[in-house]
Design an enzyme around this catalytic site. Structure first.
Site, short mmCIF file in Angstrom:
data_model
loop_
_atom_site.label_atom_id
_atom_site.label_comp_id
_atom_site.label_asym_id
_atom_site.label_seq_id
_atom_site.Cartn_x
_atom_site.Cartn_y
_atom_site.Cartn_z
N HIS A 17 0.84 -1.21 0.00
CA HIS A 17 0.00 0.00 0.00
C HIS A 17 0.87 1.26 0.00
O HIS A 17 0.61 2.22 -0.72
CB HIS A 17 -0.87 0.07 1.27
CG HIS A 17 -1.90 -1.00 1.42
ND1 HIS A 17 -1.99 -1.80 2.53
CD2 HIS A 17 -2.90 -1.40 0.60
CE1 HIS A 17 -2.99 -2.64 2.40
NE2 HIS A 17 -3.57 -2.43 1.23
N LYS A 41 -16.75 -5.87 8.49
CA LYS A 41 -15.64 -6.79 8.25
C LYS A 41 -14.91 -7.17 9.54
O LYS A 41 -13.96 -7.94 9.50
CB LYS A 41 -14.63 -6.15 7.28
CG LYS A 41 -14.92 -6.41 5.81
CD LYS A 41 -13.64 -6.12 5.01
CE LYS A 41 -13.83 -6.14 3.52
NZ LYS A 41 -12.60 -5.69 2.82
N ARG A 90 -2.08 -6.32 -8.20
CA ARG A 90 -0.94 -7.19 -7.88
C ARG A 90 -0.75 -8.26 -8.94
O ARG A 90 0.32 -8.48 -9.44
CB ARG A 90 -1.17 -7.87 -6.52
CG ARG A 90 -1.02 -6.93 -5.36
CD ARG A 90 -1.50 -7.53 -4.09
NE ARG A 90 -2.90 -7.89 -4.17
CZ ARG A 90 -3.65 -8.25 -3.16
NH1 ARG A 90 -3.13 -8.34 -1.96
NH2 ARG A 90 -4.92 -8.53 -3.32
N SER A 128 -2.98 -7.65 3.27
CA SER A 128 -3.22 -7.40 4.70
C SER A 128 -3.65 -8.69 5.40
O SER A 128 -3.28 -8.94 6.56
CB SER A 128 -4.31 -6.35 4.88
OG SER A 128 -3.90 -5.13 4.34
O1 PNS Z 1 -8.63 -2.58 0.68
P1 PNS Z 1 -9.88 -3.15 0.08
O2 PNS Z 1 -10.68 -3.85 1.16
O3 PNS Z 1 -9.59 -4.02 -1.11
O4 PNS Z 1 -10.73 -1.88 -0.43
C1 PNS Z 1 -12.02 -2.09 -0.97
C2 PNS Z 1 -12.77 -0.75 -1.21
C3 PNS Z 1 -12.72 0.13 0.02
C4 PNS Z 1 -12.10 -0.02 -2.36
C5 PNS Z 1 -14.22 -1.12 -1.61
O5 PNS Z 1 -14.74 -2.02 -0.69
C6 PNS Z 1 -15.14 0.10 -1.69
O6 PNS Z 1 -14.99 0.94 -2.53
N1 PNS Z 1 -16.14 0.16 -0.78
C7 PNS Z 1 -17.10 1.22 -0.74
C8 PNS Z 1 -18.48 0.74 -1.15
C9 PNS Z 1 -18.77 0.97 -2.61
O7 PNS Z 1 -18.64 2.08 -3.12
N2 PNS Z 1 -19.23 -0.08 -3.32
C10 PNS Z 1 -19.62 0.02 -4.73
C11 PNS Z 1 -18.46 -0.07 -5.69
S1 PNS Z 1 -18.03 -1.72 -6.02
#
Ligand code: PNS
Length: 164
Positions: A17, A41, A90, A128
């Site tokens: 990150h 989560k 990745r 993570s």
């Molecule tokens: O680090 P992560 O857990 O891979 O990040 C995921 C993240 C935060 C980018 C994703 O879960 C997110 O954007 N959540 C917000 C909810 C949202 O907007 N959902 C609709 C788009 S798919």
């Protein structure tokens, strides 16, 4: 002025990150790291802890801000007046999920685009979840996260053990 959002759970933030944060902050004028609240989560670190760790890790960069958000990412991007979302890729295994998110976000708001930075090779395996698993099993996580994060994880694990 170009402004981008780098969203994630950062539970915990890893060298992978931090590499994406550093590189994207060189591309845009302002980078907002958006920390997802995601209580559902059941995160290892609380929101406050994740924000504090990221603040510490980026304190020397004047064009990086750490913010938390809940709900839709596009809403958060709109509030921040940013129309670029940055994500790290990745391996091919990330691609399907990332493509789906990027396309969904673009449908939700056509002004918002996602750009992908390919993760540096040395961090391509890193996640993570892996860091948490190794830490919980008392393994060495020094190749995955900075010293500061190791200290915070050890502190947290000590507290959890004391409460048990
Ligand atoms: O680090 P992560 O857990 O891979 O990040 C995921 C993240 C935060 C980018 C994703 O879960 C997110 O954007 N959540 C917000 C909810 C949202 O907007 N959902 C609709 C788009 S798919």
């Amino acid at each position: 002025m170009s402004k981008a959002i780098y969203p994630g759970s950062f539970d915990p933030v890893t060298y992978g990150h931090l590499d994406i944060i550093r590189r994207s902050a060189q591309i845009v004028d302002e980078l907002v790291v958006g920390v997802l609240i995601n209580n559902a989560k059941n995160p290892f670190f609380s929101l406050e802890e994740r924000v504090e760790i990221l603040e510490e890790m980026t304190k020397d960069s004047s064009n990086i801000r750490i913010c938390s958000f809940d709900g839709l990412l596009v809403e958060f991007a709109r509030k921040q007046q940013a129309n670029v979302i940055v994500r790290g890729l990745r391996a091919v295994t990330d691609f399907e999920y990332e493509l789906q998110m990027a396309q969904t976000n673009h449908i939700l708001d056509e002004k918002i685009d996602t750009i992908f930075l390919t993760t540096s090779l040395e961090y391509a395996y890193l996640s993570s979840s892996i860091v948490k698993e190794v830490a919980l099993l008392h393994g060495d996580i020094s190749s995955f996260v900075p010293e500061y994060v190791i200290g915070k994880m050890q502190e947290k694990l000590r507290k959890v053990h004391q409460e048990q």
